[in-house]
Design an enzyme around this catalytic site. Structure first.
Site, PDB file in Angstrom:
ATOM      1  N   PHE A 168      -5.476   7.921 -11.098  1.00  0.00           N
ATOM      2  CA  PHE A 168      -6.511   8.920 -10.830  1.00  0.00           C
ATOM      3  C   PHE A 168      -6.320  10.048 -11.826  1.00  0.00           C
ATOM      4  O   PHE A 168      -5.263  10.661 -11.885  1.00  0.00           O
ATOM      5  CB  PHE A 168      -6.434   9.474  -9.398  1.00  0.00           C
ATOM      6  CG  PHE A 168      -7.623  10.354  -9.071  1.00  0.00           C
ATOM      7  CD1 PHE A 168      -8.767   9.829  -8.508  1.00  0.00           C
ATOM      8  CD2 PHE A 168      -7.600  11.718  -9.363  1.00  0.00           C
ATOM      9  CE1 PHE A 168      -9.882  10.624  -8.243  1.00  0.00           C
ATOM     10  CE2 PHE A 168      -8.709  12.521  -9.105  1.00  0.00           C
ATOM     11  CZ  PHE A 168      -9.849  11.985  -8.539  1.00  0.00           C
ATOM     12  N   ASP A 260       0.290  12.533 -17.337  1.00  0.00           N
ATOM     13  CA  ASP A 260      -0.558  13.310 -16.432  1.00  0.00           C
ATOM     14  C   ASP A 260       0.309  13.723 -15.246  1.00  0.00           C
ATOM     15  O   ASP A 260       0.507  12.962 -14.306  1.00  0.00           O
ATOM     16  CB  ASP A 260      -1.764  12.478 -15.975  1.00  0.00           C
ATOM     17  CG  ASP A 260      -2.680  13.281 -15.042  1.00  0.00           C
ATOM     18  OD1 ASP A 260      -2.247  14.347 -14.561  1.00  0.00           O
ATOM     19  OD2 ASP A 260      -3.807  12.831 -14.787  1.00  0.00           O
ATOM     20  N   LYS A 289      -2.833  21.418 -10.201  1.00  0.00           N
ATOM     21  CA  LYS A 289      -2.546  21.481  -8.767  1.00  0.00           C
ATOM     22  C   LYS A 289      -1.568  22.589  -8.361  1.00  0.00           C
ATOM     23  O   LYS A 289      -1.966  23.729  -8.186  1.00  0.00           O
ATOM     24  CB  LYS A 289      -2.062  20.122  -8.294  1.00  0.00           C
ATOM     25  CG  LYS A 289      -3.213  19.111  -8.124  1.00  0.00           C
ATOM     26  CD  LYS A 289      -2.770  17.875  -7.393  1.00  0.00           C
ATOM     27  CE  LYS A 289      -3.872  16.858  -7.203  1.00  0.00           C
ATOM     28  NZ  LYS A 289      -4.751  17.126  -6.065  1.00  0.00           N
TER      29      LYS A 289
END
Ligand code: PLP
Length: 438
Positions: A168, A260, A289
Site C-alpha cells: 500500500f 516506504d 503518519k
C-alpha cells in the site's frame, strides 16, 4: 521513566480520569453519535469506508472519549499516526508556540527556519546508514510516494518502477499504481500509470528470474519501492536477507531503492527506521503518519547525490507547513527521549504474550510484527472482522488489515498497564467470537 514520556500519562489521568478505561456508558453508537453519523451519510463522500461507528470527541494519551462520553483504549493510534499518544503536552506546546509566531508561508518559494531545522534533524537520523541526505517535506504519505517516483525517474532517466503484491503506497494515480493490497482500491480508476511491475513480497530471486528476464531489462528500471514491514497488506515481516537482496540488485543495476517507511517509520517498529533492523540503507526513505503526532506531514529523505533535481521540478503549497514542522520536531524529541525504546521493549513483550495466546486460542493462526507493529492472523477474514467489532463493543480500538489479520499499532508511549488492559479485552473478545463461531 523519561520526563517526556511521563506527562502523557499524567495528562491522561488528569483530563480524562483514571476511573475506568474502557468505560462504555451507552449502547454503541450512542444517541449523539447516531445523529452525527446520520448527518455524515447525507454530506460526506461515500468513498470513506468506515469500520465501526466511533465518533471521537477528545483524547489524551491512549484514551479516546466519544461524543456520548464513552471511553476507549486506543490500539490504533489513528492508523499508526498518534505516535506520542493523543495531545502530548510537549507537542501541544510546540504547536501553540508556532501557531502564535507563523502558521503558514509557502516553503516552496521562501525560507522557513523550522522547515530547515526539521530537515536537518531528519537527515541526521539517516546519516549513519545513508550518509549525507537532503529532504523534501510533503503533506501526506501518498505525496511522498509520488515525489519519490518523480525523483527516481528524474535521477536515473529510466521509466519503470517495481513494487510488491500486498503493498500500500497511497491512492493518487502514481501511488495507486504501486498499491496492490486490494483490487477494489484500483478497480474503476484505470488506466494506471505505465511502467509499473509487481513482484511477490518476500520472494527471493523473483525480480531477477521473472521481471528482469521477461518484462523489463534492469537498465529500464528507475526504482524498487518496498515497505520494510508490509502495512495494509497484513503487517508482514519479510524473511531475513530479502531486503539485502533488493539492496544488492539495486547496487548491481543502478536502481534507486525506495523504502516506504510511512507506516513503519518514526519509531513504530522499535528503531527510528525499520530498515535499521536489517542494516539496509535505502537511497530514498519515505516517512509520514507518526512523524508529527497527527499533524499532516511527510518526508522524502534522499541521499544527497540522488536528490539533485533543479528548482521548479517539485514543490508544494502546504508541504512542510511550519506548525506541522514544529509538531514533528517535538515528536522527534519524545521519540528519541524514550518512546522508541518503549516501543521496542513493550512491543517485544506484547509479541511474546500474543504468541502464548496463540497456543491457547486455535482461531489465531499466526502472530508477527516488530516493535509496536504487530499483526494477528485469524482463521478467516470474517473471524478477524468479528474480533475487531467485538473489541470495539468492549472499548478497545483495533483494526483489521491484510486478508485476515488484526493490527496492533498503539501510540509508542503505551504503558505496561495499558498493554495488560488491552490484552485482556482482546483475549475475551477472541473467546467470545470463537464461542459464537463454534
Ligand atoms: N505508504 C504506506 C506504507 C502507507 O501505509 C500509507 C497509508 O496507509 C501511505 C503510503 C499513504 O499515506 P497517506 O494516507 O498519508 O497518504
Amino acid at each position: 521513566m523519561s520526563p517526556l514520556l511521563t506527562p502523557t500519562i499524567t495528562q491522561t489521568l488528569a483530563e480524562l480520569g483514571t476511573a475506568r478505561v474502557p468505560h462504555i456508558i451507552t449502547e454503541l453508537p450512542g444517541p449523539i453519535a447516531r445523529s452525527i453519523i446520520a448527518r455524515d451519510a447525507a454530506c460526506v463522500s461515500p468513498s470513506l469506508g468506515r469500520v465501526y461507528p466511533l465518533v471521537p470527541k477528545r483524547a489524551r494519551g491512549l484514551v479516546i472519549e466519544d461524543v456520548d462520553g464513552n471511553r476507549f483504549l486506543d490500539f490504533n493510534a489513528g492508523i499508526a499516526v498518534n505516535s506520542t499518544g493523543h495531545c502530548h503536552p510537549h507537542v501541544l506546546a510546540a504547536i501553540e508556540q508556532q501557531s502564535r509566531e507563523l502558521i503558514h508561508y509557502c516553503s516552496s518559494d521562501w525560507y522557513l527556519p523550522v522547515y530547515i531545522e526539521l530537515c536537518e534533524r531528519l537527515a541526521a537520523t539517516v546519516a549513519p546508514s545513508m550518509g549525507p541526505a537532503k529532504v523534501f517535506l510533503a503533506n501526506s504519505g501518498t505525496e511522498a510516494v509520488e515525489g519519490a517516483i518523480k525523483l527516481a525517474r528524474f535521477t536515473t532517466g529510466r521509466p519503470n518502477v517495481i513494487a510488491f503484491h500486498g503493498a500500500f503506497h497511497g491512492r493518487s494515480l502514481g501511488a495507486l499504481t504501486l498499491t496492490a493490497s486490494k483490487a477494489k482500491y484500483r478497480s474503476g480508476f484505470g488506466p494506471m500509470i505505465a511502467g509499473v511491475f509487481h513482484a511477490p513480497y518476500g520472494e527471493f530471486g523473483y525480480i531477477d528470474n521473472v521481471i528482469f528476464k521477461h518484462l523489463s531489462e534492469p537498465s529500464d528500471v528507475a526504482a524498487i519501492i518496498v515497505e520494510p514491514v508490509q502495512g495494509e497488506g497484513g503487517y508482514v515481516v519479510p524473511p531475513p536477507g530479502w531486503l539485502a537482496e533488493l539492496r544488492e540488485l539495486c547496487d548491481q543495476h543502478g536502481i534507486v531503492l525506495i523504502a516506504d517507511e510511512v507506516q513503519t517509520g518514526a519509531g513504530r517498529t522499535g528503531t527510528m527506521w525499520a530498515c535499521e533492523y536489517e542494516r539496509i540503507a535505502p537511497d530514498i526513505l519515505l516517512a509520514g503518519k507518526g512523524l508529527a503526532s497527527g499533524m499532516p506531514l511527510a518526508a522524502i529523505i534522499a541521499r544527497s547525490p540522488i536528490m539533485q533535481w533543479t528548482p521548479g521540478k517539485h514543490g508544494s503549497t502546504f508541504g512542510g507547513n511550519p506548525v506541522a514542522c514544529a509538531a514533528a520536531l517535538a515528536t522527534l524529541d519524545i521519540l528519541q527521549d524514550g518512546a522508541i525504546q518503549n516501543a521496542a521493549t513493550i512491543g517485544a513483550s506484547l509479541l511474546a504474550d500474543l504468541q502464548t495466546l496463540r497456543h491457547r486460542q486455535h482461531a489465531i493462526t499466526a502472530v508477527h510484527g516488530r516493535g509496536l507493529m504487530i499483526g494477528i492472523d485469524f482463521v478467516s477474514a470474517e473471524f478477524a472482522t468479528a474480533v475487531e467489532q467485538e473489541c470495539f463493543r468492549r472499548g478497545l480500538l483495533v483494526l483489521t488489515c491484510g486478508d485476515r489479520s488484526l493490527r496492533i499499532a498503539p501510540p509508542l508511549t503505551i504503558t505496561e498497564g495499558e498493554v495488560r488492559t488491552g490484552l485482556h479485552i482482546l483475549t475475551d473478545a477472541i473467546s467470545a467470537v470463537a464461542t459464537i463461531a463454534a
